[in-house]
Design an enzyme around this catalytic site. Structure first.
Site, PDB file in Angstrom:
ATOM      1  N   GLY A   1      33.740  41.627  43.043  1.00 27.28           N
ATOM      2  CA  GLY A   1      35.041  41.173  42.569  1.00 27.28           C
ATOM      3  C   GLY A   1      35.116  39.665  42.556  1.00 27.28           C
ATOM      4  O   GLY A   1      34.244  38.980  43.082  1.00 27.28           O
ATOM      5  N   ARG A   2      36.177  39.174  41.934  1.00 22.20           N
ATOM      6  CA  ARG A   2      36.340  37.750  41.741  1.00 22.20           C
ATOM      7  C   ARG A   2      37.827  37.430  41.746  1.00 22.20           C
ATOM      8  O   ARG A   2      38.639  38.266  41.339  1.00 22.20           O
ATOM      9  CB  ARG A   2      35.791  37.380  40.371  1.00 22.20           C
ATOM     10  CG  ARG A   2      34.929  36.159  40.307  1.00 22.20           C
ATOM     11  CD  ARG A   2      34.282  36.116  38.923  1.00 22.20           C
ATOM     12  NE  ARG A   2      32.820  36.085  39.017  1.00 22.20           N
ATOM     13  CZ  ARG A   2      32.129  34.962  39.116  1.00 22.20           C
ATOM     14  NH1 ARG A   2      32.750  33.807  39.147  1.00 22.20           N
ATOM     15  NH2 ARG A   2      30.822  34.986  39.188  1.00 22.20           N
ATOM     16  N   GLY A   3      38.177  36.274  42.201  1.00 24.46           N
ATOM     17  CA  GLY A   3      39.592  35.884  42.151  1.00 24.46           C
ATOM     18  C   GLY A   3      40.080  35.415  43.493  1.00 24.46           C
ATOM     19  O   GLY A   3      39.352  35.458  44.492  1.00 24.46           O
TER      20      GLY A   3
ATOM     21  N   GLY B   1      37.768  32.885  45.165  1.00 26.01           N
ATOM     22  CA  GLY B   1      36.386  33.140  45.586  1.00 26.01           C
ATOM     23  C   GLY B   1      35.802  34.389  44.970  1.00 26.01           C
ATOM     24  O   GLY B   1      36.466  35.140  44.268  1.00 26.01           O
TER      25      GLY B   1
ATOM     26  N   VAL C   1      33.712  37.981  45.642  1.00 24.84           N
ATOM     27  CA  VAL C   1      33.536  38.971  46.707  1.00 24.84           C
ATOM     28  C   VAL C   1      32.217  39.717  46.514  1.00 24.84           C
ATOM     29  O   VAL C   1      31.886  40.126  45.397  1.00 24.84           O
ATOM     30  CB  VAL C   1      34.709  39.978  46.709  1.00 24.84           C
ATOM     31  CG1 VAL C   1      34.623  40.871  47.925  1.00 24.84           C
ATOM     32  CG2 VAL C   1      36.040  39.257  46.666  1.00 24.84           C
TER      33      VAL C   1
ATOM     34  N   LYS D   1      33.888  37.653  51.230  1.00 25.54           N
ATOM     35  CA  LYS D   1      34.448  36.770  50.215  1.00 25.54           C
ATOM     36  C   LYS D   1      34.005  35.339  50.472  1.00 25.54           C
ATOM     37  O   LYS D   1      34.242  34.789  51.555  1.00 25.54           O
ATOM     38  CB  LYS D   1      35.959  36.866  50.256  1.00 25.54           C
ATOM     39  CG  LYS D   1      36.616  35.941  49.279  1.00 25.54           C
ATOM     40  CD  LYS D   1      38.049  36.324  49.091  1.00 25.54           C
ATOM     41  CE  LYS D   1      38.536  35.824  47.759  1.00 25.54           C
ATOM     42  NZ  LYS D   1      39.764  36.441  47.380  1.00 25.54           N
TER      43      LYS D   1
ATOM     44  N   ASP E   1      49.611  36.759  43.890  1.00 20.74           N
ATOM     45  CA  ASP E   1      48.660  37.171  42.859  1.00 20.74           C
ATOM     46  C   ASP E   1      48.503  38.689  42.872  1.00 20.74           C
ATOM     47  O   ASP E   1      47.399  39.210  43.000  1.00 20.74           O
ATOM     48  CB  ASP E   1      47.318  36.459  43.059  1.00 20.74           C
ATOM     49  CG  ASP E   1      46.421  36.559  41.821  1.00 20.74           C
ATOM     50  OD1 ASP E   1      46.933  36.965  40.755  1.00 20.74           O
ATOM     51  OD2 ASP E   1      45.226  36.249  41.922  1.00 20.74           O
TER      52      ASP E   1
END
Ligand code: NAG
Ligand code: NAG
Ligand code: NAG
Ligand code: NAG
Ligand code: NAG
Ligand code: NAG
Ligand code: NAG
Ligand code: NAG
Ligand code: NAG
Ligand code: NAG
Ligand code: NAG
Ligand code: NAG
Length: 808
Positions: free
Chosen positions: A526-528, A531, A533, A547, A641
């Site tokens: 994952g991303r966001g 950073g 993950v 992360k 977010d």
């Protein structure tokens, strides 16, 4: 029935949105509470409103985190204040969290505070075992009605300080004033039927008590009252005519007009007044009052003080000279002398003249015809004589009243008061007359005191707590030893790390360890949130999400990182992702979370594994997690977010919110850089207020994003994905449009839900879910519900459908 209740909520909330306010099917707030249901202090929309809209029953904030269950006039006055007409628990306000008014199936009404084992207030109906409903009546009466349509309890039977039109004042139900304009607890003034059947006003402070209306100098008969009656009842009719069994009759100044809203109140100043509402000006007009001279109300100015009428603001208390107020906030406690000589039997004592004042009552001696010197002798001869009042009589002589207590002082032009003081006190011969002492404005608003209502700790927790304290103390000692040891052996920097770790309770990972676990950061999941993950697996087979904080690197040290993530360590909720630890080595800053097998909601949005039951569960779980973030923790944490990528799913597809708290972590960035970086979050899910510099960012930004995520989950349409310009970000408008087109039928639901999702759904449940999502994604942040309200609405639907299933 409860679903109807939720539906009313929805309608009320929806009615605030411009799009739907024109809806013809507007239904107002309910006026009836059904057996087995309750009103919660936390749900700001848990009200009962009388069918004519005039009265509201609900929790009313009386202080910081303090609420009383009350009935008030729905429409605020011009100054935005509400007029309270009744309170259930005026002397024991309840906590602003988890307090509830429940209508039991046995017909009893019970007010509970989560922190107290016993109910705070109850109607105590012992003999009724059958259900009853609570009704907010048009007359302002809140009453319980059983199945035979009998009234088994009514708020009219236990008034506080106000009597409404048609409400009976009886021998058992006195009116008691509030303490002050801001403090609604029981005050010192009372309107009641005395034992001789006469209605009186009395005051009762811890130090003094007495009646002051009708004039205590006169007999009841002389005041026009009758004592020869068998009943004690009084009330005011619709025409403003007050009738009492003791022959007290009066008409309000606007009597005969039956369309006026009236009330009778024992005010905080001790007067009993009739008011009529001037609806156009939004004020209450006095149409009658029991006492015209405000200083005839006794008790307001305590010992050693005097009262004077101040045009406009009522009256003023002043200490007699050389005395000072006992408590700066409470005049009823009076004034104490500044001197400390005892005045008993000392023939050396002298008197100072206090012209044109009298102190009512408390006579130690009375001489009908006496000169000034004779009266002085009388007072000097009585040990506890504090002074005397010398009154000029029309016959040309003076009467002497020696006082043992200086109370109820008021202006009286017919005589003078002489105060006994030590001889040493007499100043220059010219200053024989007293001047006013300290004074203070009586009508000044008193400061409010916050009410502390700590949650009661149960003994189990207590022992656990002491065990924890022991552990902490032991741990701290141990840490000190370790620090000392490390300091001696390896130098200060390592010692500091050990200390920090002990302080937060997070596991501290080394960079090398995490690098190994993630196989050199090879598996990105994952991303966001600042950073990337990665999936990691430790040697003990624990699987984690690691992360790598990109934006955070190079900036702060370990202590700063820890200080900021320490908030996250305190968050513990089944719908929030668990943090295991962190790593901070030079520029490497990483966080280690639990790993969830099913990935994020974003990955599963179009998955066949997510049927409607699971989706509903995700909506509820996410709401619970966010509500916890917003309200229950020690500090407010805004997520900032919320999007499908940050809602992770465990093996049973239970949602866990991830990536929270980083907004706090990253805050520094935003404020340092230009306004562009103020806006955080992801396009399509971002609340409109992010775009306006001077709009405050509140928890409602998360509510907005949540609403958009829910709409996306239901419709399968991406809020930001469409290249089509006009539909961009306005998923809610599209849904509302469909809803309007359907014109009151449920057809629109079929049109908006994602047809690719398998399985059936309960139309009423879906209806509520979509409406909740629409409420959340409104432009106006104040119109959006709080996350807790969302949670409660969804829980209610859940309960109803459970109950429904149980029934079949
Ligand atoms: C409820 O209000 C009506 C008038 O709207 C009145 O006639 C009736 O007596 C009231 N009931 C109670 C129990 O107060
Ligand atoms: C109670 O009142 C309702 C409406 O006024 C009426 O329909 C019902 O028959 C009454 N019930 C009894 C037991 O009197
Ligand atoms: C007030 O008292 C009268 C006479 O006893 C009674 O008829 C009436 O129902 C009472 N009103 C209320 C609201 O209880
Ligand atoms: C109040 O008004 C009525 C007429 O509506 C009158 O009969 C009565 O005497 C008046 N009472 C007083 C105290 O003025
Ligand atoms: C008594 O009051 C007078 C007038 O306010 C003042 O001048 C005098 O100093 C006071 N005496 C004492 C002992 O407080
Ligand atoms: C005055 O009374 C208030 C409330 O009764 C109390 O909190 C305060 O401490 C008192 N002040 C003084 C100076 O005694
Ligand atoms: C009022 O003043 C007298 C002396 O003038 C004093 O003895 C008495 O205690 C005072 N009362 C209070 C409540 O302090
Ligand atoms: C009151 O007594 C205290 C000690 O008991 C003394 O210090 C003070 O000066 C006295 N005050 C007056 C006004 O006499
Ligand atoms: C009051 O007393 C004086 C002298 O003691 C006497 O002359 C006078 O008549 C008395 N007045 C009355 C009204 O008793
Ligand atoms: C003063 O005395 C007169 C005559 O006795 C009386 O009418 C008046 O009410 C008195 N004033 C006060 C303030 O008591
Ligand atoms: C008393 O206080 C009220 C409100 O604080 C103010 O409106 C009024 O003017 C004051 N009166 C005096 C005499 O200071
Ligand atoms: C109201 O007054 C009561 C009695 O003095 C006091 O115990 C209470 O703390 C006050 N409440 C507030 C909100 O000031």
């Amino acid at each position: 029935m409860a679903s109807l209740f939720v539906f009313f909520h929805l309608l009320l909330l929806l009615s605030k949105t411009p799009v739907l306010s024109s809806s013809p099917t507007f239904v107002s707030q309910p006026s009836v509470l059904k057996p087995g249901s309750s009103l919660s202090v936390e749900n700001k929309d848990d009200f009962l409103i009388s069918p004519n809209g005039l009265f509201t029953a609900g929790f009313y904030a009386v202080g910081e985190n303090a609420y009383c269950f009350s009935v008030w006039f729905t429409k605020p006055l011009r100054d935005k204040s509400h007029t309270i007409v009744w309170m259930a628990n005026r002397d024991v306000p309840v906590n602003g969290k988890r307090s509830k008014l429940s209508l039991l199936k046995t017909g009893n009404l019970v007010l509970r505070d989560a922190s107290q084992p016993l109910p705070i207030w109850t109607t105590n109906i012992i003999n009724s075992k059958e259900p009853a409903q609570l009704i907010m009546n048009n007359t302002g009466n809140l009453y319980l009605q059983n199945q035979d349509n009998q009234t088994i309890w009514q708020s009219f039977g236990s008034p506080t300080d106000t009597l409404l039109t048609l409400q009976n004042l009886t021998k058992d139900t006195p009116l008691v004033s509030s303490r002050s304009l801001t403090n609604y607890s029981s005050g010192v003034y009372r309107l009641y039927f005395d034992s001789d059947n006469v209605i009186r006003l009395a005051y009762n402070t811890p130090t003094v008590a007495g009646t002051y209306w009708p004039d205590p100098m006169l007999t009841a008969w002389a005041s026009g009252r009758s004592t020869w009656v068998s009943r004690r009842i009084a009330n005011m009719d619709l025409f403003g005519r007050f009738v009492s069994s003791d022959s007290l009759f009066f008409n309000t100044s606007d009597a005969e007009n039956q369309f006026v809203i009236r009330r009778l109140t024992v005010d905080v100043d001790g007067n009993f007044r009739a008011y009529s509402l001037d609806e156009t000006r939004g004020i209450w007009k006095v149409t009658w009052q029991a006492i015209s001279d405000a200083c005839k109300v006794h008790g307001i100015c305590g010992d050693n003080s005097t009262c004077s009428v101040v045009p406009g603001s009522g009256r003023k208390c002043s200490c007699i000279p050389n005395h000072t107020m006992i408590n700066q906030t409470d005049w009823s406690l009076g004034c104490k002398p500044k001197f400390n000589t005892t005045l008993c039997g000392n023939n050396e004592d002298t008197f100072l003249r206090f012209p044109h004042f009298d102190f009512y009552g408390y006579d130690a001696a009375y001489v009908a015809n006496a000169t000034l010197d004779e009266c002085k002798k009388v007072c000097l001869g009585i040990c506890h004589c504090k002074g005397f009042y010398l009154k000029y009589q029309p016959g040309g002589f003076y009467s002497c009243y020696a006082k043992f207590r200086l109370l109820n002082g008021y202006k009286n032009s017919n005589g003078s008061m002489y105060l006994k003081v030590p001889k040493s006190f007499l100043l220059s011969p010219t200053s024989k007359d007293f001047v006013y002492g300290d004074s203070l404005n009586c009508s000044k608003k008193l400061p409010t005191v916050p009410i502390e209502r700590a949650y009661e700790k149960n003994p189990k927790n207590e022992s656990l707590k002491s065990l924890m304290i022991f552990t902490y103390v032991f741990g701290a000692l141990e840490t000190i030893c370790i620090i000392y040891f490390l300091y001696k052996t390896r130098g200060p920097s390592t010692a500091r790390k050990g200390y920090l770790q002990a302080a937060t309770g997070f596991q501290r990972f080394s960079y090398a360890e995490l690098k190994r676990a993630t196989n050199n950061f090879s598996k990105e999941i994952g991303r966001g949130g600042g950073g990337i993950v990665y999936k990691g697996e430790f040697s003990d087979n624990r699987v984690a999400a690691v992360k790598l904080l990109k934006e955070y690197s190079n900036k702060e040290g370990e202590a700063e990182l820890l200080a900021e993530i320490s908030t996250l360590g305190r968050l513990n909720h089944m719908n929030l992702i668990d943090i295991w630890g962190y790593c901070a080595e030079r520029k490497h800053k990483l966080l280690v979370y639990e790993y969830l097998e099913n990935g994020s909601l974003a990955q599963n949005l179009h998955s066949s594994k997510l049927d409607w039951g699971k989706r509903f569960n995700i909506a509820l779980g996410t709401a619970k997690g966010l509500a916890y973030l917003h309200e229950e923790c020690l500090e407010w944490v805004l997520h900032c977010d919320v999007k499908p990528h940050n809602i992770l799913l465990d093996s049973d597809f239970n949602p866990k919110v991830a990536d929270f708290g980083l907004s706090k972590l990253l805050k520094r960035d935003g404020s340092r850089n230009s306004e562009f970086t103020r806006a955080r979050g992801t396009r399509g899910y971002m609340a409109p207020e992010w775009l306006f510099v001077n709009h405050p960012i509140t928890s409602k930004v998360d509510v907005y994003s949540y609403g958009v995520v829910m709409l996306e989950m239901i419709t399968g349409r991406s809020p930001a994905g469409d290249q089509n310009a006009e539909s961009k970000g306005r998923l809610d408008s599209w849904v509302k449009e469909k809803m309007m087109e359907a014109g009151g039928t449920n057809e629109w639901i079929k049109e908006v839900v994602d047809v690719t999702v398998d399985g059936n759904y309960d139309t009423s449940k879906m209806d509520i879910l979509i409406k909740v999502a629409l409420l959340c994604s409104q432009e106006d942040k104040d119109a959006r519900p709080t996350m807790r309200q969302v949670m409660d609405m969804l829980l209610q639907v859940e309960e109803d459908s459970d109950n429904y299933e149980n029934c079949i």
